[in-house]
Write an enzyme that holds these catalytic residues in place. Structure first.
Site, PDB file in Angstrom:
ATOM      1  N   CYS A  65       0.866  -1.184   0.000  1.00 18.55           N
ATOM      2  CA  CYS A  65       0.000   0.000   0.000  1.00 18.55           C
ATOM      3  C   CYS A  65       0.904   1.236   0.000  1.00 18.55           C
ATOM      4  O   CYS A  65       2.010   1.193  -0.511  1.00 18.55           O
ATOM      5  CB  CYS A  65      -0.957  -0.027   1.193  1.00 18.55           C
ATOM      6  SG  CYS A  65      -0.157   0.075   2.801  1.00 18.55           S
ATOM      7  N   ARG A  66       0.441   2.327   0.578  1.00 18.89           N
ATOM      8  CA  ARG A  66       1.253   3.545   0.613  1.00 18.89           C
ATOM      9  C   ARG A  66       2.225   3.563   1.786  1.00 18.89           C
ATOM     10  O   ARG A  66       3.390   3.895   1.635  1.00 18.89           O
ATOM     11  CB  ARG A  66       0.351   4.784   0.670  1.00 18.89           C
ATOM     12  CG  ARG A  66       1.134   6.095   0.524  1.00 18.89           C
ATOM     13  CD  ARG A  66       0.295   7.271   0.850  1.00 18.89           C
ATOM     14  NE  ARG A  66      -0.149   7.090   2.243  1.00 18.89           N
ATOM     15  CZ  ARG A  66      -0.979   7.868   2.878  1.00 18.89           C
ATOM     16  NH1 ARG A  66      -1.496   8.895   2.283  1.00 18.89           N
ATOM     17  NH2 ARG A  66      -1.315   7.625   4.118  1.00 18.89           N
TER      18      ARG A  66
END
Length: 94
Positions: A65-66
């Protein structure tokens, strides 16, 4: 089963090269702004309803993800669903 990172296990890039699914669990907008080549995007909040799109549980999943929070959530869900998962956390870890 959660694949812990260790020297004796294949690197996440090697797992993907060997056929593991590379899963991006960020939003579609974040995915459009940039993603790892060949990644499949399913936002973590949609993941429970879209597990059938990931293929068989026999195929390992490498998830990111981020920043690592959403990939950790996805890892828990996927592990409970029977997938073998390598959580690399933030996209920049690729």
């Amino acid at each position: 089963m959660n694949l812990e990172v260790s020297q004796s296990q294949p690197h996440h890039r090697q797992l993907v090269a060997q056929g593991a699914l590379l899963l991006d669990v960020r939003t579609p907008a974040e995915f459009r702004d940039g993603h790892v080549p060949h990644a499949f995007n399913v936002p973590v909040q949609e993941l429970p309803m879209r597990l059938n799109e990931l293929g068989p549980t026999s195929r390992p999943v490498v998830v990111y993800c981020r920043s690592g929070g959403r990939s950790a959530q996805a890892t828990q869900l996927l592990t409970r669903a029977g997938y073998t998962v390598r959580d690399i956390g933030p996209m920049h870890a690729w």
